[in-house]
Design an enzyme around this catalytic site. Structure first.
Site, mmCIF file in Angstrom:
data_model
loop_
_atom_site.group_PDB
_atom_site.id
_atom_site.type_symbol
_atom_site.label_atom_id
_atom_site.label_comp_id
_atom_site.label_asym_id
_atom_site.label_seq_id
_atom_site.Cartn_x
_atom_site.Cartn_y
_atom_site.Cartn_z
ATOM 1 N N VAL A 90 1.152 -1.618 -0.075
ATOM 2 C CA VAL A 90 -0.012 -0.282 -0.024
ATOM 3 C C VAL A 90 0.528 1.380 0.256
ATOM 4 O O VAL A 90 0.425 2.408 0.088
ATOM 5 C CB VAL A 90 -0.762 0.031 1.077
ATOM 6 C CG1 VAL A 90 -2.126 -1.464 1.000
ATOM 7 C CG2 VAL A 90 -0.396 -0.450 2.939
ATOM 8 N N HIS A 106 -4.882 -4.063 -2.993
ATOM 9 C CA HIS A 106 -4.693 -3.671 -1.469
ATOM 10 C C HIS A 106 -4.478 -2.589 -1.328
ATOM 11 O O HIS A 106 -5.647 -2.531 0.210
ATOM 12 C CB HIS A 106 -3.699 -4.438 -0.439
ATOM 13 C CG HIS A 106 -3.600 -6.469 -0.347
ATOM 14 N ND1 HIS A 106 -2.800 -7.225 0.100
ATOM 15 C CD2 HIS A 106 -4.571 -7.851 -1.469
ATOM 16 C CE1 HIS A 106 -2.920 -8.571 -0.039
ATOM 17 N NE2 HIS A 106 -4.392 -8.091 -1.018
HETATM 18 N N1 APR Z 1 13.978 -8.688 0.376
HETATM 19 C C1 APR Z 1 13.755 -9.561 -0.259
HETATM 20 N N2 APR Z 1 12.095 -10.116 0.620
HETATM 21 C C2 APR Z 1 12.254 -9.952 1.952
HETATM 22 C C3 APR Z 1 13.307 -9.039 1.628
HETATM 23 C C4 APR Z 1 13.678 -9.071 1.418
HETATM 24 N N3 APR Z 1 14.985 -7.572 1.982
HETATM 25 N N4 APR Z 1 12.663 -9.000 3.624
HETATM 26 C C5 APR Z 1 11.801 -10.153 3.907
HETATM 27 N N5 APR Z 1 11.242 -10.333 2.562
HETATM 28 C C6 APR Z 1 9.863 -11.494 2.806
HETATM 29 C C7 APR Z 1 10.253 -12.443 3.900
HETATM 30 O O1 APR Z 1 11.000 -13.360 3.314
HETATM 31 C C8 APR Z 1 8.852 -13.216 3.688
HETATM 32 O O2 APR Z 1 8.474 -14.066 2.583
HETATM 33 O O3 APR Z 1 9.256 -10.691 1.939
HETATM 34 C C9 APR Z 1 7.982 -11.602 2.650
HETATM 35 C C10 APR Z 1 6.876 -10.956 3.663
HETATM 36 O O4 APR Z 1 6.200 -11.335 3.937
HETATM 37 P P1 APR Z 1 4.412 -10.867 4.485
HETATM 38 O O5 APR Z 1 5.889 -9.554 5.892
HETATM 39 O O6 APR Z 1 3.600 -12.002 4.715
HETATM 40 O O7 APR Z 1 3.996 -9.402 3.734
HETATM 41 P P2 APR Z 1 3.327 -10.066 2.222
HETATM 42 O O8 APR Z 1 3.649 -11.271 1.794
HETATM 43 O O9 APR Z 1 3.367 -8.857 1.102
HETATM 44 O O10 APR Z 1 1.950 -10.106 3.240
HETATM 45 C C11 APR Z 1 1.006 -10.417 2.005
HETATM 46 O O11 APR Z 1 -1.102 -9.835 3.913
HETATM 47 O O12 APR Z 1 -1.059 -8.775 6.122
HETATM 48 C C12 APR Z 1 -1.016 -8.954 4.647
HETATM 49 O O13 APR Z 1 -2.758 -6.788 3.105
HETATM 50 C C13 APR Z 1 -1.075 -7.933 3.883
HETATM 51 O O14 APR Z 1 -0.561 -7.301 1.168
HETATM 52 C C14 APR Z 1 -0.367 -7.775 2.696
HETATM 53 C C15 APR Z 1 -0.242 -9.918 3.062
#
Ligand code: APR
Length: 230
Positions: A90, A106
């Site tokens: 977002v 989202h």
């Molecule tokens: N480079 C690449 N990947 C990374 C890094 C980085 N520096 N830091 C973290 N990650 C990876 C983590 O390993 C993890 O798999 O990014 C991912 C983040 O996962 P989440 O925190 O679950 O975020 P996301 O997948 O975007 O969540 C999806 O969930 O809560 C809802 O609406 C919210 O859009 C969000 C959705």
């Protein structure tokens, strides 16, 4: 002409200082989803929810795009085919890096929505409980964020892109939230080659043809350079 469809998640903005959700100490370790990311939570305590998004809106406004956002914008500019960016994020870091036509499935922190009349406008940095809608004047303004239990935006367009993708890439997402986590299956079924670029294997890593592990600021520029050198 080849078509590349890219899905990004919180991980691509991590190195810009914006917290992810499910990593150690992430946003869902600090707040309960049901309190700040559901319509019920907003109805129960609108001031708390507005403050949660005010804090994230201010952080996102101060954040700078990183090398991964820049590489995707460069890919969009110079790749001879079509490059579509779908994001679960977002924040506006893709746009700040120069990407265009980004589909925010989202919602977006810098947009506000009226729960009564559906009007959308650029969100003020801080929104308060009972914020009036500039169109219908009702005190029904909310962040234009898709909460759990609500329909993500642009789903028809996104599925159409997935059906026609030659390459599907998922970057910085844990693959734990649907419908986004199911996109790799749709793209694969339609014949796309699929690749996951993530810090750690996602919940759907086994469904990808190729994986690149590491920080996005390293893996994404390398992947884009490969694509542009073909
Ligand atoms: N480079 C690449 N990947 C990374 C890094 C980085 N520096 N830091 C973290 N990650 C990876 C983590 O390993 C993890 O798999 O990014 C991912 C983040 O996962 P989440 O925190 O679950 O975020 P996301 O997948 O975007 O969540 C999806 O969930 O809560 C809802 O609406 C919210 O859009 C969000 C959705």
């Amino acid at each position: 002409m080849e078509k590349i469809v890219i899905l990004t998640g919180a991980g691509i903005s991590a190195e810009s200082g914006l917290g992810t959700f499910r990593d150690e100490g992430g946003l869902w370790a600090q707040h309960r989803i049901e309190d700040v990311a559901t319509p019920e939570g907003f109805a129960r305590d609108p001031a708390l929810v507005q403050e949660f998004y005010n804090m994230r809106r201010i952080q996102a406004a101060e954040a700078r795009p990183n090398a991964a956002h820049a590489a995707l914008a460069e890919l969009q500019r110079t790749f001879p085919g079509e490059v579509v960016i779908v994001t679960q994020n977002v924040d506006d870091l893709h746009e700040k890096a120069g990407a265009t036509g980004v589909l925010h499935m989202h919602g977006q922190l810098d947009q506000a929505l009226c729960a009564a009349c559906g009007h959308r406008w650029r969100a003020p940095m801080r929104m308060a409980k009972g914020e009036p809608c500039p169109a219908c004047q009702n005190p029904t303004a909310r962040p234009d964020i898709v909460w759990f239990g609500e329909m993500p935006y642009y789903m028809d367009q996104i599925f159409d892109h997935l059906m026609n993708a030659d390459i599907f890439a998922a970057i910085g997402t844990s693959g734990q939230v649907y419908p986004a986590a199911g996109f790799v299956q749709e793209a694969s079924a339609a014949g796309a080659r699929t690749i996951e670029l993530n810090l750690a294997p996602s919940a759907v890593v086994s469904q990808f043809d190729d994986t690149r592990f590491g920080p996005a600021t390293r893996t994404v520029p390398a992947w884009v350079a490969e694509l542009l050198a073909r």
